[in-house]
Design an enzyme around this catalytic site. Structure first.
Site, PDB file in Angstrom:
ATOM      1  N   LYS A 117     -20.976  31.597  -9.914  1.00  0.00           N
ATOM      2  CA  LYS A 117     -19.862  31.191 -10.777  1.00  0.00           C
ATOM      3  C   LYS A 117     -18.857  30.394  -9.964  1.00  0.00           C
ATOM      4  O   LYS A 117     -18.843  30.824  -8.753  1.00  0.00           O
ATOM      5  CB  LYS A 117     -19.165  31.924 -11.800  1.00  0.00           C
ATOM      6  CG  LYS A 117     -18.261  32.942 -11.374  1.00  0.00           C
ATOM      7  CD  LYS A 117     -17.809  33.783 -12.359  1.00  0.00           C
ATOM      8  CE  LYS A 117     -16.895  34.989 -11.531  1.00  0.00           C
ATOM      9  NZ  LYS A 117     -16.602  35.882 -12.615  1.00  0.00           N
ATOM     10  N   TYR A 134       9.777  21.204   7.252  1.00  0.00           N
ATOM     11  CA  TYR A 134      10.811  21.034   5.932  1.00  0.00           C
ATOM     12  C   TYR A 134      11.740  22.179   5.837  1.00  0.00           C
ATOM     13  O   TYR A 134      11.463  23.376   6.141  1.00  0.00           O
ATOM     14  CB  TYR A 134       9.816  20.919   4.527  1.00  0.00           C
ATOM     15  CG  TYR A 134       9.147  19.649   4.313  1.00  0.00           C
ATOM     16  CD1 TYR A 134       9.876  18.501   4.121  1.00  0.00           C
ATOM     17  CD2 TYR A 134       7.668  19.666   4.186  1.00  0.00           C
ATOM     18  CE1 TYR A 134       9.351  17.414   3.902  1.00  0.00           C
ATOM     19  CE2 TYR A 134       7.121  18.580   3.961  1.00  0.00           C
ATOM     20  CZ  TYR A 134       8.083  17.314   3.767  1.00  0.00           C
ATOM     21  OH  TYR A 134       7.317  16.169   3.560  1.00  0.00           O
TER      22      TYR A 134
HETATM   23  C1  LIG Z   1     -17.328  37.549 -11.981  1.00  0.00           C
HETATM   24  C2  LIG Z   1     -17.756  38.309 -12.699  1.00  0.00           C
HETATM   25  C3  LIG Z   1     -18.750  39.258 -12.369  1.00  0.00           C
HETATM   26  C4  LIG Z   1     -18.837  39.385 -10.530  1.00  0.00           C
HETATM   27  O1  LIG Z   1     -17.519  39.913 -10.138  1.00  0.00           O
HETATM   28  P1  LIG Z   1     -17.291  40.296  -8.634  1.00  0.00           P
HETATM   29  O2  LIG Z   1     -16.126  41.001  -8.664  1.00  0.00           O
HETATM   30  O3  LIG Z   1     -16.830  39.191  -8.057  1.00  0.00           O
HETATM   31  O4  LIG Z   1     -18.523  41.103  -8.036  1.00  0.00           O
HETATM   32  C5  LIG Z   1     -19.376  40.184 -12.912  1.00  0.00           C
HETATM   33  N1  LIG Z   1     -19.469  40.123 -14.178  1.00  0.00           N
HETATM   34  C6  LIG Z   1     -18.920  39.071 -14.772  1.00  0.00           C
HETATM   35  C7  LIG Z   1     -19.015  39.161 -16.467  1.00  0.00           C
HETATM   36  C8  LIG Z   1     -18.312  38.049 -14.233  1.00  0.00           C
HETATM   37  O5  LIG Z   1     -17.580  37.257 -14.829  1.00  0.00           O
END
Ligand SMILES: *Cc1c(COP(=O)(O)O)cnc(C)c1O
Length: 411
Positions: free
Chosen positions: A40, A289
């Site tokens: 994702k 800055y």
């Molecule tokens: C993002 C996500 C994960 C993965 O989590 P990590 O800490 O990056 O391993 C697992 N399950 C769901 C539902 C997520 O949204």
């Protein structure tokens, strides 16, 4: 209209490390637990087009995406990489969808997570296999065990959708011996028992994330036993660990809980730029800055064409009051005029830390190269990677490596 965007920085992705991290996770998770690879948010900033086929080649049977359009991108990338449909991983749409996404779900053979009767209604008659999320304490997505789950299962049955999986998500997987997690586990167990009593047989039961694999206080046979109780396979959904990072184990007894995974992980992303110009400073001159940094002695600085617009956090600024972040710039043997006259093909000799001085600005950052001999305009610089990790950036910016990685913008 054509808009030319000058290339100021780029990322390099190590497919070797991505595959090695996947294998390390699979090993730590154990043979009875399948690892779903989360891609994702553009694979946590690493590029979903690149990472999806790489993870498929590494053996991932499932990919996890946020929404249907991201699922379509992953599916397209798998096909483009020449992976036959029958050899492609399944793709779980983890974070909901709308009626206008139903067509894409069918077209790209995506598997949606559902938790409301409304979502089930949108899928009615499509024959789409679904995973049902149980809310055990996150209160974002998911249905509560009991009457709510019973109603949802009836809707799924009426809509003739195969119930392929059941899942939940933990809110504190990195906490050693967390009561919160134990409460969530009990609630998930009650949901699984309910499904079993209804005579349903999901193929997948999944819970947990990278930290669930890393934290031995959590990665008990609990999930495997639970999956077995309904004849399903156990699965854990891992994201951050694929990319080489994992939250430290927390809690009062954290020290007695050795990390199962973290030591095996290596960062997959290297964010690079080039030295754009050099500048010599006299003692007492200020930088950037609000003049927050004053040269205590004569200094040599390099200007880098990256700043907070590119995701380099402003908290990495270095002032007189507080050192900030740093970058890695290779040094060359010798210094001064001699180094300047070395042939251009001379390879950099050793990596060196160049501290950020003054405020990180929108597109520019100054770094101190006084102690690094032979730096030239055009030399490669590591902004994030080996020697300066997303953990380092996160510590300085008081956030988590997830946010650092997702925010990197190159081009
Ligand atoms: C993002 C996500 C994960 C993965 O989590 P990590 O800490 O990056 O391993 C697992 N399950 C769901 C539902 C997520 O949204």
């Amino acid at each position: 209209m054509t808009v030319a965007i000058p290339m100021t920085s780029w990322i390099e992705i190590s497919e070797e490390r991505l595959a090695a991290n996947f294998r390390a996770i699979a090993q730590a998770a154990g043979r009875e637990t399948v690892v779903l690879a989360v891609v994702k948010a553009n694979a946590y900033g690493h590029g979903i087009e690149l990472c999806s086929p790489a993870l498929a080649r590494a053996g991932a049977p499932w990919l996890g995406v946020t929404g249907a359009s991201e699922g379509a991108r992953a599916r397209h990338a798998l096909a483009e990489a020449g992976i036959a449909p029958k050899d492609q991983p399944r793709i779980l749409v983890m974070c909901g969808f709308l009626p206008q996404n139903v067509e894409a779900i069918a077209e790209h053979a995506l598997t949606p997570v559902v938790w409301t009767p409304q979502q089930v209604g949108w899928l009615q008659g499509s024959g789409t296999a679904v995973h049902v999320e149980i809310d055990t304490g996150m209160a974002r997505q998911g249905v509560h065990p009991g009457a709510e789950l019973e109603d949802l299962l009836a809707e799924i049955d009426a809509a003739e959708l195969p119930l392929d999986g059941l899942l939940t998500h933990f809110c504190a997987a990195e906490a050693a011996h967390s009561e919160l997690t134990q409460t969530q586990q009990r609630r998930f167990e009650s949901a699984i028992a309910q499904v079993r009593r209804q005579g349903l047989a999901p193929k997948w039961v999944h819970a947990g994330s990278s930290s669930s694999v890393d934290n031995p206080a959590q990665s008990s046979p609990w999930l495997v036993d639970l999956a077995n109780s309904v004849g399903a396979r156990a699965m854990v959904r891992c994201g951050i660990a694929l990319y080489g990072y994992c939250s430290p184990i927390t809690g009062a007894d954290a020290a007695s809980v050795p990390s199962k995974l973290r030591p095996a992980l290596r960062p997959v992303m290297t964010w690079k730029t080039r030295v754009l110009s050099l500048r010599d400073l006299a003692a007492g001159e200020t930088v950037g800055y609000n003049a927050t940094f004053t040269a205590p002695a004569p200094m040599r600085l390099a200007m880098l064409p990256v700043g907070y617009a590119d995701g380099l956090r402003r908290e990495l600024s270095g002032s007189d009051a507080r050192p900030g972040g740093w970058v890695i710039i290779p040094s060359r043997d010798g210094s001064g005029p001699q180094a300047e006259t070395q042939p251009a093909k001379a390879e950099p000799q050793a990596a060196s830390k160049a501290p950020i001085v003054g405020r990180v600005s929108m597109n520019l950052t100054m770094v101190d190269i006084t102690a690094i001999p032979g730096v030239r305009v055009g030399d490669e610089v590591v902004v994030l990677g080996d020697g300066i990790t997303a953990d380092d950036h996160a510590r300085l910016a008081q956030t988590i490596p997830y946010e650092i990685l997702c925010a990197v913008r190159v081009g």
